[in-house]
Scaffold this motif. Structure first.
Motif, PDB file in Angstrom:
ATOM      1  N   VAL A  93       6.593  -1.125  -1.477  1.00 54.99           N
ATOM      2  CA  VAL A  93       6.296  -0.953  -0.057  1.00 54.99           C
ATOM      3  C   VAL A  93       7.166  -1.919   0.751  1.00 54.99           C
ATOM      4  N   ALA A  99       0.581  -3.288   9.517  1.00 58.67           N
ATOM      5  CA  ALA A  99      -0.258  -2.082   9.624  1.00 58.67           C
ATOM      6  C   ALA A  99      -1.033  -1.925   8.327  1.00 58.67           C
ATOM      7  N   SER A 101      -3.006  -1.693   5.003  1.00 58.57           N
ATOM      8  CA  SER A 101      -3.656  -2.668   4.116  1.00 58.57           C
ATOM      9  C   SER A 101      -3.175  -4.095   4.395  1.00 58.57           C
ATOM     10  N   PHE A 102      -1.938  -4.232   4.889  1.00 61.07           N
ATOM     11  CA  PHE A 102      -1.400  -5.559   5.222  1.00 61.07           C
ATOM     12  C   PHE A 102      -2.206  -6.171   6.370  1.00 61.07           C
ATOM     13  N   ASP A 176       6.378   1.048   8.233  1.00 59.74           N
ATOM     14  CA  ASP A 176       6.427   0.682   6.813  1.00 59.74           C
ATOM     15  C   ASP A 176       6.631   1.960   5.992  1.00 59.74           C
ATOM     16  N   PHE A 177       6.889   1.802   4.715  1.00 59.76           N
ATOM     17  CA  PHE A 177       7.022   2.972   3.836  1.00 59.76           C
ATOM     18  C   PHE A 177       6.875   2.554   2.389  1.00 59.76           C
ATOM     19  N   LYS A 178       6.635   3.573   1.551  1.00 62.98           N
ATOM     20  CA  LYS A 178       6.493   3.358   0.105  1.00 62.98           C
ATOM     21  C   LYS A 178       7.553   4.185  -0.614  1.00 62.98           C
ATOM     22  N   THR A 199       4.472   9.208   3.103  1.00 65.48           N
ATOM     23  CA  THR A 199       4.790   7.933   2.451  1.00 65.48           C
ATOM     24  C   THR A 199       5.371   6.889   3.419  1.00 65.48           C
ATOM     25  N   ARG A 201       4.929   5.053   7.542  1.00 62.50           N
ATOM     26  CA  ARG A 201       4.243   5.010   8.841  1.00 62.50           C
ATOM     27  C   ARG A 201       5.304   5.129   9.912  1.00 62.50           C
TER      28      ARG A 201
HETATM   29  P1  TMP Z   1      -0.771   0.510   2.988  1.00 62.90           P
HETATM   30  O1  TMP Z   1      -0.702  -0.201   4.313  1.00 62.90           O
HETATM   31  O2  TMP Z   1      -1.971   1.384   2.846  1.00 62.90           O
HETATM   32  O3  TMP Z   1      -0.608  -0.451   1.839  1.00 62.90           O
HETATM   33  O4  TMP Z   1       0.492   1.494   2.946  1.00 62.90           O
HETATM   34  C1  TMP Z   1       1.807   1.035   3.108  1.00 62.90           C
HETATM   35  C2  TMP Z   1       2.773   2.227   3.171  1.00 62.90           C
HETATM   36  O5  TMP Z   1       2.816   2.875   1.918  1.00 62.90           O
HETATM   37  C3  TMP Z   1       2.374   3.302   4.177  1.00 62.90           C
HETATM   38  O6  TMP Z   1       3.559   3.787   4.781  1.00 62.90           O
HETATM   39  C4  TMP Z   1       1.744   4.379   3.361  1.00 62.90           C
HETATM   40  C5  TMP Z   1       2.436   4.259   2.041  1.00 62.90           C
HETATM   41  N1  TMP Z   1       1.564   4.559   0.899  1.00 62.90           N
HETATM   42  C6  TMP Z   1       1.844   5.640   0.076  1.00 62.90           C
HETATM   43  O7  TMP Z   1       2.828   6.346   0.281  1.00 62.90           O
HETATM   44  N2  TMP Z   1       1.022   5.881  -0.979  1.00 62.90           N
HETATM   45  C7  TMP Z   1      -0.056   5.125  -1.256  1.00 62.90           C
HETATM   46  O8  TMP Z   1      -0.773   5.388  -2.240  1.00 62.90           O
HETATM   47  C8  TMP Z   1      -0.343   3.988  -0.407  1.00 62.90           C
HETATM   48  C9  TMP Z   1      -1.527   3.109  -0.657  1.00 62.90           C
HETATM   49  C10 TMP Z   1       0.497   3.762   0.659  1.00 62.90           C
END
Ligand code: TMP
Length: 237
Positions: A93, A99, A101-102, A176-178, A199, A201
Motif C-alpha cells: 500500500v 485515509a 485504516s491509516f 492511496d492505492f494497493k 484498489t 482511493r
Molecule cells: P486501507 O486504508 O483500508 O488500508 O486501504 C489502503 C488502500 O488499499 C486503499 O486504496 C484500498 C486498497 N485496498 C485494497 O485494494 N484491498 C484491500 O484488501 C485493502 C484492505 C485495501
C-alpha cells in the motif's frame, strides 16, 4: 491467437484460466463487489468491464513510462491476457494522504497530506485478516528477501509518481492505492493483479468526491456511475 483452457483460480473479483501458452494466463473480471474480507458480497452489473478497462488503460500508461507489469493485452471488455507469475503474498500500500485504516489506526484526519509517500506491507492471508507487517516480518516469514523488498519498494514509489501525474491530469487526487507483485518463471519481480477504483482511493480534486470503492464500502451510493466517470476521464485524456 491464444486459447483459453481450464480454470486455475477464482478470486473475489476475477477468475484466472490457464491457456495453451505455458507462461500466459487469461483473466476474466467478474461483476462482483466485496468488502470486509468477503463477508459482504454483491453482484454489480457493469463493474467487470469497467475494472478491466480501467486496469488495462493504467497498465498501458505505466508501460509507456517504462514500468513493466504482467499485463500483455486486453482481450475483450472484461478479459485480459497476462504473464503468469507466482503472486507474492503482500499487499503493498502506498499512501500520499491519510485515509482508511491509516487514519483509523493513528487517529489522523482523512485527507491530511503526508510529508512524503509511505509504503506499507500487509500479509495477504484471509485467515489472519491481512495484518500489517514490517520488513523484518517479510523476511522472517520468507515472503521476500532484502533485495526483493528493495526492488518492490522502489517500484511502488515509481508507480506512485506515474499514477499521481496520470490522475492529476484528469482532475483526480491519488490518496492511496494497493498493488501486488509476482515472480515470473525466471524469478524476476513484476507488478501484477489490477489497478482500479477497487484498489485505489481517488478523490475529485475540486469536490473531494470519492471516485472509488469507498462508495461501496461506506454505502454512499452506486459504484457503477462513479467507476464510469473515472474510465471516461481516462479515455478522454
Ligand atoms: P486501507 O486504508 O483500508 O488500508 O486501504 C489502503 C488502500 O488499499 C486503499 O486504496 C484500498 C486498497 N485496498 C485494497 O485494494 N484491498 C484491500 O484488501 C485493502 C484492505 C485495501
Amino acid at each position: 491467437m491464444v486459447e483459453k483452457r481450464e480454470l486455475l483460480y477464482e478470486g473475489k473479483a476475477k477468475k484466472l484460466f490457464v491457456t495453451d501458452e505455458e507462461n500466459q494466463l487469461w483473466v476474466e473480471y467478474l461483476d462482483q463487489a466485496t468488502a470486509l474480507n468477503g463477508a459482504r458480497k454483491d453482484q454489480v452489473l457493469g463493474k467487470a468491464d469497467l475494472n478491466n478497462q480501467i486496469t488495462s488503460a493504467i497498465f498501458e500508461a505505466l508501460i509507456l513510462k517504462g514500468i513493466k507489469s504482467h499485463f500483455i493485452r486486453q482481450l475483450s471488455d472484461n478479459e485480459q491476457l497476462v504473464t503468469k507469475v507466482d503472486i507474492i503474498p503482500l499487499e503493498v500500500v502506498v499512501r500520499n494522504y491519510a485515509a482508511g485504516s491509516f487514519s483509523k489506526r493513528l487517529a489522523i484526519d482523512e485527507g491530511k497530506k503526508l510529508n512524503f509517500p509511505i509504503v506499507e506491507f500487509y500479509y495477504k492471508n484471509d485467515a489472519l485478516d491481512d495484518p500489517i507487517i514490517n520488513e523484518d516480518h517479510v523476511k522472517i516469514l520468507e515472503i521476500a528477501d532484502s533485495q526483493e523488498i528493495k526492488t518492490i519498494k522502489a517500484a511502488a514509489r515509481e508507480i506512485n509518481s506515474v499514477l499521481i501525474e496520470l490522475f492529476d491530469d484528469i482532475g483526480i487526487r491519488l490518496i492511496d492505492f494497493k498493488i501486488e507483485f509476482g515472480r515470473t518463471a525466471d524469478g524476476s519481480i513484476l507488478l501484477a493483479d489490477e489497478i482500479s477504483p477497487d484498489t485505489c482511493r481517488l478523490w475529485d480534486k475540486e469536490t473531494n468526491e470519492h471516485l472509488d470503492k469507498d462508495v461501496y464500502r461506506r454505502d454512499l451510493g452506486d459504484i457503477v456511475p462513479v467507476y464510469q466517470e473515472v474510465y471516461t476521464r481516462l479515455k478522454n485524456k
